[in-house]
Write a protein that holds these residues in place. Structure first.
Motif, PDB file in Angstrom:
ATOM      1  N   ALA A  73       0.450  -1.243  -0.107  1.00 16.48           N
ATOM      2  CA  ALA A  73       0.181   0.177  -0.506  1.00 16.48           C
ATOM      3  C   ALA A  73       1.003   1.443   0.230  1.00 16.48           C
ATOM      4  O   ALA A  73       1.880   1.482   0.419  1.00 16.48           O
ATOM      5  N   CYS A  74       0.668   2.146  -0.658  1.00 23.23           N
ATOM      6  CA  CYS A  74       1.623   3.666  -0.894  1.00 23.23           C
ATOM      7  C   CYS A  74       0.596   4.981  -0.123  1.00 23.23           C
ATOM      8  O   CYS A  74      -0.747   4.891  -0.370  1.00 23.23           O
ATOM      9  N   ALA A  75       0.599   5.606   0.611  1.00 26.59           N
ATOM     10  CA  ALA A  75       0.007   6.645   0.690  1.00 26.59           C
ATOM     11  C   ALA A  75       0.449   8.142  -0.047  1.00 26.59           C
ATOM     12  O   ALA A  75       1.852   8.145   0.039  1.00 26.59           O
ATOM     13  N   LEU A  76      -0.467   8.468  -1.729  1.00 25.38           N
ATOM     14  CA  LEU A  76       0.474   9.380  -2.236  1.00 25.38           C
ATOM     15  C   LEU A  76      -0.352  10.675  -1.560  1.00 25.38           C
ATOM     16  O   LEU A  76      -0.995  11.054  -0.784  1.00 25.38           O
ATOM     17  N   GLU A  77       0.200  12.490  -2.544  1.00 25.86           N
ATOM     18  CA  GLU A  77      -0.115  13.552  -1.152  1.00 25.86           C
ATOM     19  C   GLU A  77       0.418  14.583  -2.606  1.00 25.86           C
ATOM     20  O   GLU A  77       1.250  14.130  -3.142  1.00 25.86           O
ATOM     21  N   ALA A  78      -0.573  15.413  -2.351  1.00 19.00           N
ATOM     22  CA  ALA A  78      -0.769  16.679  -3.300  1.00 19.00           C
ATOM     23  C   ALA A  78      -0.991  17.923  -2.213  1.00 19.00           C
ATOM     24  O   ALA A  78      -1.634  17.574  -1.478  1.00 19.00           O
ATOM     25  N   ARG A  79       0.507  18.787  -2.532  1.00 15.09           N
ATOM     26  CA  ARG A  79       0.690  19.973  -1.692  1.00 15.09           C
ATOM     27  C   ARG A  79       0.380  20.982  -2.111  1.00 15.09           C
ATOM     28  O   ARG A  79       0.635  21.235  -3.777  1.00 15.09           O
ATOM     29  N   ASP A  80      -0.062  22.309  -2.160  1.00 18.00           N
ATOM     30  CA  ASP A  80      -0.050  23.777  -2.851  1.00 18.00           C
ATOM     31  C   ASP A  80       1.487  24.087  -2.707  1.00 18.00           C
ATOM     32  O   ASP A  80       2.522  23.956  -1.677  1.00 18.00           O
ATOM     33  N   PRO A  81       1.693  26.246  -2.665  1.00 16.34           N
ATOM     34  CA  PRO A  81       2.719  26.275  -3.074  1.00 16.34           C
ATOM     35  C   PRO A  81       3.114  26.821  -1.149  1.00 16.34           C
ATOM     36  O   PRO A  81       4.448  27.135  -0.723  1.00 16.34           O
ATOM     37  N   ASP A  82       1.740  26.639  -0.520  1.00 19.88           N
ATOM     38  CA  ASP A  82       2.245  26.893   0.992  1.00 19.88           C
ATOM     39  C   ASP A  82       3.083  25.272   2.185  1.00 19.88           C
ATOM     40  O   ASP A  82       2.809  25.261   3.079  1.00 19.88           O
ATOM     41  N   HIS A  83       2.892  24.623   1.351  1.00 18.18           N
ATOM     42  CA  HIS A  83       3.033  23.402   1.250  1.00 18.18           C
ATOM     43  C   HIS A  83       1.844  22.557   2.118  1.00 18.18           C
ATOM     44  O   HIS A  83       1.983  21.776   3.316  1.00 18.18           O
ATOM     45  N   GLY A  84       1.048  23.017   2.080  1.00 17.02           N
ATOM     46  CA  GLY A  84      -0.946  22.730   2.746  1.00 17.02           C
ATOM     47  C   GLY A  84      -0.892  21.779   1.740  1.00 17.02           C
ATOM     48  O   GLY A  84      -0.782  21.764   0.802  1.00 17.02           O
ATOM     49  N   VAL A  85      -1.215  20.233   2.493  1.00 16.03           N
ATOM     50  CA  VAL A  85      -1.134  19.088   2.146  1.00 16.03           C
ATOM     51  C   VAL A  85      -3.179  19.729   1.707  1.00 16.03           C
ATOM     52  O   VAL A  85      -4.361  19.746   1.306  1.00 16.03           O
ATOM     53  N   VAL A  86      -2.945  19.365  -0.102  1.00 15.42           N
ATOM     54  CA  VAL A  86      -4.965  19.774  -0.162  1.00 15.42           C
ATOM     55  C   VAL A  86      -5.590  18.004  -0.781  1.00 15.42           C
ATOM     56  O   VAL A  86      -6.120  18.607  -1.911  1.00 15.42           O
ATOM     57  N   GLY A  87      -4.512  17.113  -1.052  1.00 18.01           N
ATOM     58  CA  GLY A  87      -4.974  16.135  -1.770  1.00 18.01           C
ATOM     59  C   GLY A  87      -4.141  14.575  -0.589  1.00 18.01           C
ATOM     60  O   GLY A  87      -2.616  14.654  -0.934  1.00 18.01           O
ATOM     61  N   TRP A  88      -4.525  14.127  -0.422  1.00 19.52           N
ATOM     62  CA  TRP A  88      -4.075  12.233  -0.645  1.00 19.52           C
ATOM     63  C   TRP A  88      -5.299  11.256  -0.143  1.00 19.52           C
ATOM     64  O   TRP A  88      -6.179  11.465  -0.493  1.00 19.52           O
ATOM     65  N   LYS A  89      -4.525  10.459  -1.171  1.00 20.55           N
ATOM     66  CA  LYS A  89      -5.039   9.134  -1.163  1.00 20.55           C
ATOM     67  C   LYS A  89      -4.148   7.880  -0.646  1.00 20.55           C
ATOM     68  O   LYS A  89      -2.659   7.936  -1.134  1.00 20.55           O
ATOM     69  N   ILE A  90      -4.903   6.827  -0.311  1.00 27.36           N
ATOM     70  CA  ILE A  90      -4.157   5.569  -0.582  1.00 27.36           C
ATOM     71  C   ILE A  90      -4.212   4.174  -1.223  1.00 27.36           C
ATOM     72  O   ILE A  90      -5.602   4.253  -1.671  1.00 27.36           O
ATOM     73  N   VAL A  91      -3.517   3.651  -1.904  1.00 29.64           N
ATOM     74  CA  VAL A  91      -3.641   3.080  -2.286  1.00 29.64           C
ATOM     75  C   VAL A  91      -2.876   1.559  -2.451  1.00 29.64           C
ATOM     76  O   VAL A  91      -2.166   1.918  -1.874  1.00 29.64           O
ATOM     77  N   GLU A  92      -3.633   0.346  -2.856  1.00 30.85           N
ATOM     78  CA  GLU A  92      -3.113  -0.423  -2.585  1.00 30.85           C
ATOM     79  C   GLU A  92      -2.777  -1.560  -3.169  1.00 30.85           C
ATOM     80  O   GLU A  92      -3.920  -1.013  -4.331  1.00 30.85           O
ATOM     81  N   TYR A  93      -1.666  -2.271  -3.838  1.00 33.90           N
ATOM     82  CA  TYR A  93      -1.472  -3.210  -5.286  1.00 33.90           C
ATOM     83  C   TYR A  93      -1.601  -4.852  -5.191  1.00 33.90           C
ATOM     84  O   TYR A  93      -0.490  -4.599  -3.739  1.00 33.90           O
ATOM     85  N   PRO A  94      -1.583  -5.259  -5.444  1.00 34.76           N
ATOM     86  CA  PRO A  94      -2.107  -6.899  -4.842  1.00 34.76           C
ATOM     87  C   PRO A  94      -0.616  -6.958  -4.735  1.00 34.76           C
ATOM     88  O   PRO A  94       0.126  -6.844  -5.709  1.00 34.76           O
ATOM     89  N   ALA A  95      -0.384  -8.405  -4.693  1.00 30.14           N
ATOM     90  CA  ALA A  95       0.891  -8.948  -4.458  1.00 30.14           C
ATOM     91  C   ALA A  95       1.305  -9.208  -6.140  1.00 30.14           C
ATOM     92  O   ALA A  95       0.888  -9.382  -7.118  1.00 30.14           O
ATOM     93  N   SER A  96       3.110  -9.055  -6.404  1.00 30.69           N
ATOM     94  CA  SER A  96       3.350  -8.731  -8.167  1.00 30.69           C
ATOM     95  C   SER A  96       4.381 -10.283  -8.432  1.00 30.69           C
ATOM     96  O   SER A  96       4.776 -10.085  -6.738  1.00 30.69           O
ATOM     97  N   THR A  97       4.779 -10.957  -9.208  1.00 30.85           N
ATOM     98  CA  THR A  97       5.777 -11.976  -9.274  1.00 30.85           C
ATOM     99  C   THR A  97       7.289 -10.304  -9.913  1.00 30.85           C
ATOM    100  O   THR A  97       8.183 -11.580  -9.623  1.00 30.85           O
ATOM    101  N   GLN A  98       7.207 -10.209 -10.289  1.00 32.83           N
ATOM    102  CA  GLN A  98       7.878  -8.636 -10.184  1.00 32.83           C
ATOM    103  C   GLN A  98       8.622  -8.327  -9.012  1.00 32.83           C
ATOM    104  O   GLN A  98       7.681  -7.037  -7.704  1.00 32.83           O
ATOM    105  N   HIS A  99       9.753  -7.995  -9.050  1.00 30.13           N
ATOM    106  CA  HIS A  99      10.388  -6.739  -7.683  1.00 30.13           C
ATOM    107  C   HIS A  99      10.161  -5.465  -7.327  1.00 30.13           C
ATOM    108  O   HIS A  99       9.177  -5.147  -6.574  1.00 30.13           O
ATOM    109  N   THR A 100      10.344  -5.160  -8.595  1.00 33.59           N
ATOM    110  CA  THR A 100       9.531  -3.602  -9.047  1.00 33.59           C
ATOM    111  C   THR A 100       8.406  -3.043 -10.097  1.00 33.59           C
ATOM    112  O   THR A 100       8.757  -3.954 -11.192  1.00 33.59           O
TER     113      THR A 100
END
Length: 130
Positions: A79-106
């Motif tokens: 799972a990853c936490a993604l973030e978007a910020r404005d010019p004043d470094h304030g958080v204006v967007g946030w999203k948690i995404v989950e990815y299923p297991a993969s056979t690839q390392h990257t």
């Protein structure tokens, strides 16, 4: 009168049963502690997730597109936490995404982060094994 064997025991010239038992227990406790420390170091590396932001694009005032690569243990959900910020470094967007297991390392990923106001940047805050 004190015998030579009693004197040897008293002054430590011969190992007693008690000393041997204490020494054996100390060695055993030391071995268990060393094993626990080694396992702690190895288990942390086994679940290590590395992430690199490749690019971001401010799509409009309500979304940011983010491209990144995740290097994680093969066969494990992440799972990853993604973030978007404005010019004043304030958080204006946030999203948690989950990815299923993969056979690839990257894996390479592209996600869109919804925002409440126009963002100037987008990035991956952190990723972890779930």
């Amino acid at each position: 009168m004190t015998t030579p064997d009693e004197l040897d025991d008293r002054y430590g010239r011969t190992p007693s049963r008690r000393r041997r038992l204490v020494a054996t227990l100390a060695i055993g406790v030391g071995a268990v502690a060393a094993g626990a420390i080694a396992w702690g170091a190895v288990s942390n590396v086994l679940d290590d997730v590395d992430v690199e932001t490749v690019a971001f694009d401010v799509v409009d005032e309500h979304s940011v597109s983010l491209s990144f690569q995740v290097a994680a243990p093969a066969g494990r959900d992440i799972a990853c936490a993604l973030e978007a910020r404005d010019p004043d470094h304030g958080v204006v967007g946030w999203k948690i995404v989950e990815y299923p297991a993969s056979t690839q390392h990257t894996i390479a990923v592209r996600e869109v982060i919804p925002t409440l106001a126009e963002a100037t940047t987008g990035f991956v805050n952190s990723c972890w094994v779930t």
